[in-house]
Design a protein around this motif. Structure first.
Motif, PDB file in Angstrom:
ATOM      1  N   LYS A   1     -81.350 -40.442 -96.094  1.00  0.00           N
ATOM      2  CA  LYS A   1     -80.566 -41.412 -95.340  1.00  0.00           C
ATOM      3  C   LYS A   1     -81.182 -41.612 -93.951  1.00  0.00           C
ATOM      4  O   LYS A   1     -81.299 -42.739 -93.457  1.00  0.00           O
ATOM      5  N   ALA A   2     -81.616 -40.503 -93.345  1.00  0.00           N
ATOM      6  CA  ALA A   2     -82.232 -40.619 -92.024  1.00  0.00           C
ATOM      7  C   ALA A   2     -83.522 -41.421 -92.106  1.00  0.00           C
ATOM      8  O   ALA A   2     -83.824 -42.243 -91.250  1.00  0.00           O
TER       9      ALA A   2
ATOM     10  N   GLU B   1     -82.577 -45.013 -92.403  1.00  0.00           N
ATOM     11  CA  GLU B   1     -81.859 -45.527 -91.228  1.00  0.00           C
ATOM     12  C   GLU B   1     -82.784 -45.639 -90.013  1.00  0.00           C
ATOM     13  O   GLU B   1     -82.691 -46.575 -89.234  1.00  0.00           O
ATOM     14  N   LEU B   2     -83.686 -44.663 -89.864  1.00  0.00           N
ATOM     15  CA  LEU B   2     -84.526 -44.622 -88.670  1.00  0.00           C
ATOM     16  C   LEU B   2     -85.905 -45.220 -88.908  1.00  0.00           C
ATOM     17  O   LEU B   2     -86.708 -45.317 -87.992  1.00  0.00           O
TER      18      LEU B   2
END
Lengths: 109, 502
Positions: free
Chosen positions: A93-94, A97-98
Motif C-alpha cells: 500500500k505504501a 501510495e508514495l
C-alpha cells in the motif's frame, strides 16, 4: 547437531539484520521474516535438542522432550505469520501510495 | 480465585467481537464501544478498591495452579494502570463519536480500539512473561491497523517505521524470553523471581536483563530507541493519536517497572545506573526535539519522549520515594498527555490545521478551550498546584535524597524547557491574532458535537486539577503501590503460596 542448529540460527539472524538495514521496503520485509525465523528456531532450541524421547514424562523412559518450547514456538509462529501478512500489505500500500518503495518515502537518491 | 481480574480483558474483547459481528450497524457499534469502555473503567475502579483493601489478587487461568498455568495478577500498580486505561479509553471513545469521519468508522475503528484496550489491560494484568509477549502482540497488531486506518500518504510512511521497529523489539523480547526459559525453565514471573536468585551465573542474568531493557525500551520510546515515535504519532486521526500517546508507551514503561522490580534486582548498581543514564538522555533529547518543531502534534509527540524519562528516573533511582514519584508521574502523565492531544484535535476542528503558523486567535474565539489547554499544558510543565508539579516534586526530592544531583538538574532543566514549548503553543495558537484564512473556515461547533468534544477534555482537565489538589490521596495509593513493588516477596507469596517462599 548443536553446531548445525546454532549456525542456522546465526546465519538467519545475520541475514535478517542485514536485510532490515536496507533502504527498500521489500528487503526489509524479508529481513523481518528471517529474523522471526531465527528467533523461533532459537526459542525451539531452548527446550534442549533431544531425539527419540517421549513428549510427556513416562516412567520407563530415560528422559523427555520438553513440550513447552514447542507450544511457545507454535504461538510465536502464528503471531509472526500474522505480522508478516500485515507488513506485506502495508508495504504494498505504501508503494502504491508514495510511488516509491523507499522506507523514508523519498524517491531515488 | 478472583474471576473479576479477567474482566478488564474479557469486556473489551467481547465488545470487539460483537462489534465485528455487527459490522454494518454503525449505531450499534458506537453504543457498544461507549458501553464497553465505560464498563472497563468501572471494573477497573472496583479492582483498585479490592486490591487496596484486600492486597494482591491472583487468578489461575483454567485452575491450573501456578507456576504451571498462566496466572493473572492484580497488584496495586496493575490496578491503577487498568483504571487509567479505562478512563482514557472511555474519554477517547466519547470524543471519537463526533471527531472521526465515517470512512474511519466503517473500517472497524471501534472494534480495533477495543482490541487495543484488551491487549493493554492484558499486558498490565498478566503474571506470565510469555503471556506478556502475547498481549504485547495483540496490542501491536491493533495499533498497527489503527495507525494506518484511512491510508493517507503520511500514515503509510510513518506506519512502516513504526511497524518495523516494533517487530524488531518483539523479536528481541522473544529471544530474551527463550533465554530465560532455557536458563531456569519457567515463565511465571513470581517463579522467575525465586529461581533467578538461585542461578549461579549471575553475569548471564545481567546480560538477559539488558535484552529485556532494550526490548521494553523500544516500546517505551526511551533514548536511543525512540525514533519510531515522532515518525508516526502525528499521522493518524487525532483520537487515535490521543489513545496512543496516553497508553502505548506506558505499557513499555509498565513492563520495565514490573521486570526491574520483581525479576531483575540482583545487580541494581549496574542495571539501574544504565536506566538512569537512559532516563536523563531521554528527557533531554525529547524536550530538545520538541523545541525544534512547529506542528501541534509533533511538539506533543516529542514531549511524550521527554516525559518517559521522568518515569524511568523513578525506576532507576530505585528508592521507595523515587518509585512512588514514578508511579505518581505515570498517573499524571496519561491523563494530561491524552488531554493535550484531544485539545489539539479541537483546535484543528476550529481552524483546520495542526501547523502553528496557520492557527491563531483561539483565545478570542474560544476562551473556554484556552483554559482547557492551559490546565494540562501547565501541569505538563510542572506548575503548582496541578498534578505535574507534585510528580516532579517527589521525583526531584527522591533524587536529592539519593544524591543523584546530575539527574535532578536535568529534570529541572527539562521542566523549564517544557514550559517554553507549552508557551510557544500558547503564544502561537491562542494568543497571536488569527491569520487570514486561506480556505473557507469550518462550520462552528454546536449541539452534541460541541458537548462530546468538550466533555472528555473537561473531565480530564478536572482530573488533573483534582490530582493536584488531592495529591495526598494519590500519594497514599502510589506509596502503597511502590511498597508492593519493592517487596517482591508479597507478589511471590500471592502467586505461589506461602510455602514456596522459603
Amino acid at each position: 547437531m548443536e553446531l548445525l542448529v546454532a549456525l542456522i540460527i546465526g546465519v538467519l539472524t545475520a541475514c535478517g539484520v542485514y536485510l532490515v538495514l536496507r533502504r527498500r521496503s521489500f528487503p526489509v520485509v524479508l529481513g523481518l521474516t528471517m529474523l522471526s525465523y531465527g528467533v523461533n528456531l532459537f526459542l525451539f532450541a531452548m527446550g534442549r535438542l533431544t531425539i527419540g524421547r517421549p513428549a510427556v514424562i513416562q516412567a520407563d523412559a530415560a528422559g523427555y522432550a520438553d513440550p513447552l518450547p514447542q507450544a511457545l514456538v507454535l504461538t510465536a509462529i502464528v503471531i509472526s505469520f500474522a505480522m508478516t501478512a500485515f507488513v506485506i500489505v502495508l508495504a504494498l500500500k505504501a508503494r502504491s501510495e508514495l510511488d516509491t518503495d523507499h522506507v523514508d518515502g523519498r524517491g531515488e537518491s | 480465585m478472583n474471576p473479576e481480574i479477567a474482566l478488564p480483558i474479557l469486556i473489551p474483547l467481547l465488545g470487539a467481537a460483537v462489534s465485528v459481528a455487527f459490522w454494518r450497524h454503525m449505531a450499534l457499534q458506537r453504543h457498544l464501544a461507549v458501553l464497553a469502555t465505560g464498563a472497563l473503567l468501572a471494573i477497573g475502579l472496583v479492582l483498585l478498591w479490592e486490591v487496596w483493601h484486600g492486597g494482591i489478587l491472583v487468578m489461575d487461568m483454567g485452575v491450573w495452579p501456578a507456576p504451571f498455568g498462566i496466572a493473572l495478577v492484580a497488584d496495586l500498580l496493575a490496578a491503577i494502570m487498568v483504571v487509567l486505561a479505562g478512563f482514557t479509553g472511555f474519554a477517547v471513545t466519547l470524543y471519537s463519536l463526533v471527531s472521526l469521519d465515517r470512512e474511519h468508522e466503517n473500517f472497524g475503528y471501534y472494534p480495533l480500539l477495543q482490541l487495543l484496550l484488551a491487549g493493554v489491560c492484558g499486558a498490565f494484568l498478566t503474571g506470565d512473561i510469555f503471556n506478556l509477549f502475547v498481549w504485547f502482540e495483540v496490542m501491536l497488531i491493533a495499533s498497527f491497523a489503527l495507525l494506518v486506518l484511512g491510508g493517507r500518504r503520511t500514515q503509510m510512511e510513518g506506519g512502516l517505521k513504526y511497524v518495523t521497529l516494533n517487530l524488531i523489539a518483539s523479536a528481541i523480547f522473544l529471544t530474551a524470553v527463550g533465554l530465560l526459559y532455557g536458563m531456569v525453565g519457567t515463565l511465571n514471573m513470581a517463579d522467575l523471581a525465586v529461581k533467578l536468585a538461585q542461578v549461579e551465573a549471575q553475569g548471564l542474568v545481567t546480560v538477559l536483563s539488558l535484552l529485556f531493557m532494550i526490548a521494553f525500551g523500544i516500546k517505551a520510546a526511551a533514548f536511543p530507541l525512540f525514533f519510531w515515535l515522532p515518525a508516526s504519532y502525528h499521522t493518524p486521526p487525532v483520537a487515535i493519536s490521543a489513545v496512543f500517546a496516553g497508553l502505548l508507551t506506558k505499557v513499555g514503561v509498565y513492563a520495565l517497572y514490573r521486570v526491574f522490580t520483581l525479576i531483575f534486582t540482583h545487580d541494581v548498581g549496574y542495571t539501574h545506573t544504565l536506566l538512569l543514564w537512559g532516563a536523563g538522555l531521554t528527557m533531554l533529547t525529547g524536550v530538545l526535539g520538541a523545541a525544534a518543531q512547529f506542528e501541534f502534534r509533533r511538539i506533543l509527540s516529542f514531549h511524550i519522549i521527554s516525559q518517559i524519562g521522568y518515569m524511568l528516573m523513578g525506576l532507576a533511582l530505585f528508592t521507595p520515594l523515587a518509585l512512588l514519584g514514578g508511579i505518581f508521574y505515570i498517573v499524571h502523565h496519561i491523563v494530561v498527555k491524552t488531554n493535550l492531544f484531544l485539545v489539539s484535535g479541537v483546535a484543528r476542528r476550529l481552524q483546520g490545521s495542526y501547523e502553528l503558523r496557520d492557527l491563531g486567535g483561539l483565545y478570542r474565539s474560544a476562551p473556554g478551550l484556552s483554559v482547557l489547554f492551559l490546565i494540562p499544558a501547565l501541569s505538563l510543565a510542572g506548575m503548582p498546584p496541578l498534578s505535574g508539579f507534585f510528580g516532579k516534586f517527589i521525583l526531584v526530592r527522591a533524587g536529592l535524597e539519593a544524591g543523584a544531583y546530575a539527574i535532578v538538574f536535568v529534570a529541572l532543566l527539562v521542566g523549564l524547557l517544557t514550559l517554553y514549548s507549552m508557551l510557544k503553543i500558547w503564544a502561537e495558537v491562542f494568543w497571536k491574532a488569527a491569520p487570514e484564512p486561506t480556505s473557507p473556515s469550518p462550520a462552528p461547533l454546536q449541539g452534541p458535537e460541541r458537548l462530546l468534544l468538550y466533555a472528555p477534555i473537561s473531565a480530564m482537565a478536572a482530573v488533573t486539577v483534582a490530582i493536584g489538589l488531592g495529591a495526598a490521596w494519590v500519594y497514599d495509593v502510589a506509596e502503597a503501590a511502590a511498597a508492593q513493588l519493592l517487596d517482591p516477596a508479597l507478589y511471590v507469596e500471592a502467586v505461589l503460596g506461602r510455602e514456596r517462599l522459603q
